[in-house]
Design a protein around this motif. Structure first.
Motif, short mmCIF file in Angstrom:
data_model
loop_
_atom_site.label_atom_id
_atom_site.label_comp_id
_atom_site.label_asym_id
_atom_site.label_seq_id
_atom_site.Cartn_x
_atom_site.Cartn_y
_atom_site.Cartn_z
N TRP A 270 0.81 -1.22 0.00
CA TRP A 270 0.00 0.00 0.00
C TRP A 270 0.84 1.27 0.00
O TRP A 270 0.48 2.27 -0.60
CB TRP A 270 -1.01 -0.01 1.14
CG TRP A 270 -0.42 0.12 2.51
CD1 TRP A 270 0.00 -0.88 3.31
CD2 TRP A 270 -0.21 1.33 3.23
NE1 TRP A 270 0.48 -0.36 4.49
CE2 TRP A 270 0.35 1.00 4.48
CE3 TRP A 270 -0.44 2.67 2.95
CZ2 TRP A 270 0.70 1.94 5.42
CZ3 TRP A 270 -0.10 3.62 3.91
CH2 TRP A 270 0.46 3.25 5.12
N LYS A 271 2.00 1.24 0.66
CA LYS A 271 2.85 2.44 0.68
C LYS A 271 3.45 2.70 -0.69
O LYS A 271 3.45 3.83 -1.18
CB LYS A 271 3.97 2.28 1.70
CG LYS A 271 3.50 2.35 3.13
CD LYS A 271 4.68 2.21 4.07
CE LYS A 271 4.21 2.19 5.50
NZ LYS A 271 5.32 1.97 6.44
N GLY B 220 0.80 4.00 -3.02
CA GLY B 220 0.51 5.41 -2.74
C GLY B 220 1.57 6.33 -3.32
O GLY B 220 1.25 7.37 -3.90
N ILE B 221 2.83 5.95 -3.18
CA ILE B 221 3.92 6.75 -3.74
C ILE B 221 3.84 6.78 -5.26
O ILE B 221 4.02 7.83 -5.89
CB ILE B 221 5.29 6.21 -3.26
CG1 ILE B 221 5.44 6.46 -1.75
CG2 ILE B 221 6.44 6.84 -4.03
CD1 ILE B 221 6.62 5.77 -1.13
#
Length: 61
Positions: free
Chosen positions: A41-42, A45-46
């Motif tokens: 998820w990180k 998102g980036i």
């Protein structure tokens, strides 16, 4: 086994096995779903943030 008596777990497993038999599109190159699936998820998102920034740059240019 009769199809009516097939449990949801058995049906999911059968679908999963059929999907594994199909040739993957990642042989020709990775698609967005493969990329996002591997990032978490990180990372996703980036990636989205970078795409928005690049898009805004080209729109305002």
């Amino acid at each position: 086994m009769n199809k009516d008596k097939e449990t949801p777990e058995m049906r999911r497993e059968k679908l999963r096995q059929e999907e594994l038999k199909k040739s993957s599109s990642s042989i020709q190159g990775s698609n967005l779903a493969d990329l996002v699936g591997g990032l978490g998820w990180k990372g996703t998102g980036i990636l989205i943030l970078i795409l928005i920034l690049v898009g805004a740059y080209f729109l305002l240019r």
